[in-house]
Design an enzyme around this catalytic site. Structure first.
Site, PDB file in Angstrom:
ATOM      1  N   ARG A 107       0.829  -1.201   0.000  1.00 26.17           N
ATOM      2  CA  ARG A 107       0.000   0.000   0.000  1.00 26.17           C
ATOM      3  C   ARG A 107       0.866   1.254   0.000  1.00 26.17           C
ATOM      4  O   ARG A 107       1.946   1.262   0.610  1.00 26.17           O
ATOM      5  CB  ARG A 107      -0.869  -0.023   1.263  1.00 26.17           C
ATOM      6  CG  ARG A 107      -1.914   1.075   1.364  1.00 26.17           C
ATOM      7  CD  ARG A 107      -2.999   0.907   0.342  1.00 26.17           C
ATOM      8  NE  ARG A 107      -4.216   1.636   0.690  1.00 26.17           N
ATOM      9  CZ  ARG A 107      -5.236   1.798  -0.161  1.00 26.17           C
ATOM     10  NH1 ARG A 107      -5.177   1.289  -1.392  1.00 26.17           N
ATOM     11  NH2 ARG A 107      -6.328   2.439   0.209  1.00 26.17           N
ATOM     12  N   THR A 408      -8.766   0.225 -10.422  1.00 26.63           N
ATOM     13  CA  THR A 408      -8.110  -0.956  -9.873  1.00 26.63           C
ATOM     14  C   THR A 408      -8.210  -2.156 -10.817  1.00 26.63           C
ATOM     15  O   THR A 408      -9.055  -2.190 -11.690  1.00 26.63           O
ATOM     16  CB  THR A 408      -8.717  -1.324  -8.498  1.00 26.63           C
ATOM     17  OG1 THR A 408      -8.782  -0.174  -7.715  1.00 26.63           O
ATOM     18  CG2 THR A 408      -7.928  -2.382  -7.797  1.00 26.63           C
ATOM     19  N   ASP A 450      -8.086   7.939  -0.241  1.00 21.78           N
ATOM     20  CA  ASP A 450      -8.797   6.878   0.486  1.00 21.78           C
ATOM     21  C   ASP A 450      -8.838   7.158   1.995  1.00 21.78           C
ATOM     22  O   ASP A 450      -9.572   6.490   2.729  1.00 21.78           O
ATOM     23  CB  ASP A 450      -8.149   5.508   0.249  1.00 21.78           C
ATOM     24  CG  ASP A 450      -8.711   4.812  -0.990  1.00 21.78           C
ATOM     25  OD1 ASP A 450      -9.606   5.373  -1.645  1.00 21.78           O
ATOM     26  OD2 ASP A 450      -8.255   3.688  -1.299  1.00 21.78           O
ATOM     27  N   GLY A 495     -13.081  -2.103  -7.694  1.00 19.35           N
ATOM     28  CA  GLY A 495     -14.381  -1.472  -7.456  1.00 19.35           C
ATOM     29  C   GLY A 495     -14.476  -0.671  -6.178  1.00 19.35           C
ATOM     30  O   GLY A 495     -15.567  -0.520  -5.617  1.00 19.35           O
ATOM     31  N   GLY A 496     -13.356  -0.149  -5.667  1.00 17.64           N
ATOM     32  CA  GLY A 496     -13.422   0.665  -4.447  1.00 17.64           C
ATOM     33  C   GLY A 496     -14.058  -0.132  -3.326  1.00 17.64           C
ATOM     34  O   GLY A 496     -13.817  -1.328  -3.178  1.00 17.64           O
TER      35      GLY A 496
HETATM   36  N1  GLU Z   1      -8.416   2.737  -3.646  1.00 14.56           N
HETATM   37  C1  GLU Z   1      -9.401   1.714  -3.491  1.00 14.56           C
HETATM   38  C2  GLU Z   1      -9.075   0.799  -2.341  1.00 14.56           C
HETATM   39  O1  GLU Z   1      -7.934   0.617  -2.022  1.00 14.56           O
HETATM   40  C3  GLU Z   1      -9.550   0.915  -4.718  1.00 14.56           C
HETATM   41  C4  GLU Z   1     -10.045   1.776  -5.825  1.00 14.56           C
HETATM   42  C5  GLU Z   1     -11.029   1.129  -6.690  1.00 14.56           C
HETATM   43  O2  GLU Z   1     -11.086  -0.092  -6.793  1.00 14.56           O
HETATM   44  O3  GLU Z   1     -11.792   1.881  -7.320  1.00 14.56           O
HETATM   45  O4  GLU Z   1      -9.957   0.261  -1.753  1.00 14.56           O
END
Ligand code: GLU
Length: 596
Positions: A107, A408, A450, A495-496
């Site tokens: 990360r 992602t 995030d 997908g966040g």
């Molecule tokens: N930054 C997000 C995360 O680490 C992932 C971003 C995404 O999948 O759109 O959970």
């Protein structure tokens, strides 16, 4: 997802790839199908180029780690708006010989100078708008991807990283054919890309997104990969690339004559060369839980993925009889997900103590949360987080905010020896912070967005505020499931925050609803992240909406699609079912070494 370049160096037939659909013309179909079954090793990614490169490594005797790194580097070329060396991710590895699951936390980290007020505008004391924070140097964390590849290759691979980067470097030179997904991702980011010299040169040829069917090359990225191959990863963290990266963050390459307008000032960030030189991957223990006799390994903090998936599964197992019908199963899936999200938002961040993670993923905690679910009536959302100091059923007031995102990428690889890699990596938003590092060909992440910009938990502490060197909370959920000690299923998705629900829903589809893996992958998705309305794909609401609405669930506006998952199922006789999306994000690409 892209289709294969016309002049590919890899011939699919000599690779022995099962060609499940005809070669693509335009608009995002692939020469590799979404599902492949067979023996000898398997690869599933969102992109045919990356899958072919990973498969070639397996065929030449490389192991799953080698193939995963080579495929990931290729995704950095063809999926540059989702992932690449400007970002970070989480790598989960099953070592078949040792029968152990390990993880790498790659990360991004905040600069040493970051404070809780990183995203508070000093002018008015209010949080920046998301777009203002994102398209800036402020959002950029020290990238962990190169260090992740290096570490995985050294610990578990059989090839040096220098060699594993070559096919992707060649791909970047040769180029690939632009499909509709790629073009759209540029179009969605055109206003921001147009502000920067480097980004518009690469992605807005003649001032506009590249045409579908044109060839997209990235010689700068090819050179960057080759430089890392030649000099080692030190050049990225302490050498010439580090200097350019820091310069981009501190002095964004704003064009004198931008293409289009951007509503916000473009702020510099404070990431330094010392921040990059100090970057280290971590090796957290995986989160482990049991579900219906299976053992589930997921990602520990700073991702909330493993914890939230484990808590939701425990809640479902506690309350949902195996014999229940589809509506009841979906009802429990949605309720358990909302409860797990409330607890995630309250308790889970980079610095959450182990004992809290153990508590949240315990069967006792599942009991204290499950008791609130009424089989005949949906809870009012948002639900409050539970009180981890309490015993007995634990409700309370106030919920948390929902997050979303669709960037992602994820890949799944298994080799003939039984080793498995489940790897999710990202640059956060689709298009990251939109700044290409000049001369280097990769986009920087906006991962620090995030973090929560301001406290979200009322009087309770917020576990996910920015801090010096801190890693923002993630939702990435690379997951490996075992049955009787043997691999059963490996899966993950982008997908966040919807990553958590997509992984959870895939597990419920496969394990509780009895779908095959390809059916589970294709089935319409819904995501309840502790908000008033469920986010669902149109087909989900059409099929299950009436029965779920009758139980009191409410739906928010439909979303076109959730996630872009990949998975591999391990059959009893040592075979593989490699599975990717049949249509989401243009469809994915799965392949096996020896097709059945
Ligand atoms: N930054 C997000 C995360 O680490 C992932 C971003 C995404 O999948 O759109 O959970």
């Amino acid at each position: 997802m892209r289709f294969l370049p016309a002049l590919t160096a890899l011939s699919l037939t000599t690779l022995g790839v099962a060609v499940a659909s005809p070669p693509a013309t335009a608009g995002g179909s692939t020469a590799l199908g979404p599902t492949a079954t067979g023996y000898g090793g398997a690869v599933a990614t969102v992109d045919a180029n990356a899958t072919a490169i990973g498969l070639d490594v397996l065929r030449r005797g490389g192991n799953a780690v080698d193939a995963a790194i080579a495929a990931a580097a290729a995704l950095g070329v063809t999926e540059p708006f989702s992932a690449g060396i400007g970002g970070g991710g989480f790598f989960v590895y099953y070592d078949a010989k040792r029968r152990s699951v390990s993880t790498i936390d790659g990360r991004e980290t905040a600069p040493a100078s970051a404070t809780e007020r990183l995203f508070i505008d000093p002018a008015d004391g209010l949080p920046y708008d998301f777009a203002e924070a994102r398209v800036s140097g402020l959002s950029v964390g020290a990238p962990g991807t190169v260090a992740t590849w290096e570490s995985a290759a050294r610990k578990w691979g059989t090839r040096p990283l220098s060699r594993l980067l070559q096919p992707a470097a060649d791909l970047a030179d040769r180029g690939f054919t632009v499909d509709a997904t790629f073009r759209q991702q540029v179009a969605d980011n055109a206003a921001a890309f147009g502000q920067f010299t480097s980004s518009s040169e690469l992605y807005l040829p003649d001032g506009a997104p590249p045409a579908v069917g044109s060839t997209q090359r990235n010689p700068d990225l090819a050179d960057t990969y080759r430089l890392i191959a030649k000099k080692g990863t030190g050049v990225f963290y302490r050498g010439a690339i580090a200097e350019d990266l820091v310069e981009t963050v501190q002095n964004p390459p704003v064009a004198d004559d931008p293409i289009g307008t951007w509503a916000y000032p473009i702020r510099p960030g404070a990431l330094t060369e010392a921040d990059l030189a100090g970057y280290r991957v971590r090796y957290p223990d995986p989160v482990r839980s049991d579900y219906r006799g299976l053992t589930v390994y997921g990602m520990n903090t700073p991702s909330s993925g493993g914890t939230a998936v484990a808590e939701a599964l425990n809640i479902i197992e506690k309350g949902l009889p195996r014999s229940s019908g589809t509506t009841e199963k979906l009802h429990y899936y949605l309720e358990a997900s909302a409860l797990a999200f409330a607890d995630r938002n309250r308790y889970v961040g980079a610095n959450t103590p182990d004992r809290v993670i153990r508590r949240l993923t315990s069967d006792r905690w599942a009991g204290q949360r499950e008791c609130q679910i009424d089989p005949g009536k949906a809870l009012t959302k948002p639900v409050p987080p539970g009180d981890i100091t309490a015993r007995g059923c634990t409700p309370a007031p106030a919920g948390g905010p929902a997050e979303q995102g669709q960037s992602t990428t994820n890949l799944t690889v298994a080799d003939r020896w039984g080793n498995i890699v489940e790897y999710t990596f990202t640059i956060e938003a689709t298009g990251g912070n939109t700044m290409v590092v000049p001369g280097r060909g990769f986009i920087l992440n906006n991962e620090l967005t995030d973090f929560n910009f301001a406290p979200t938990q009322g009087d309770a502490p917020d576990p996910n505020l920015p801090g010096p060197g801190k890693r923002p909370r993630s939702s990435m959920s690379p997951t490996i499931v075992f049955a009787d000690g043997k691999p059963f299923l490996a899966l993950g998705s982008p997908g966040g925050a919807t990553i958590i629900t997509t992984v959870l829903q895939l597990l419920i589809n496969r394990i509780d609803l009895g779908m095959t893996l390809p059916e589970a992958m294709a089935a319409p998705r819904a995501s309840q992240r502790n908000t008033a309305g469920i986010q669902a794909e149109p087909a989900f609401r059409a099929r299950y909406g009436p029965a779920l609405t009758a139980l009191g669930h409410t739906f928010a506006a439909d979303v076109p699609e959730l996630g872009a998952a990949t998975a591999i199922e391990f059959t009893r006789r040592g075979g593989f079912i490699a599975s990717s999306e049949p249509s989401r994000r243009g469809g994915g690409a799965a392949a096996v070494v020896h097709p059945r």
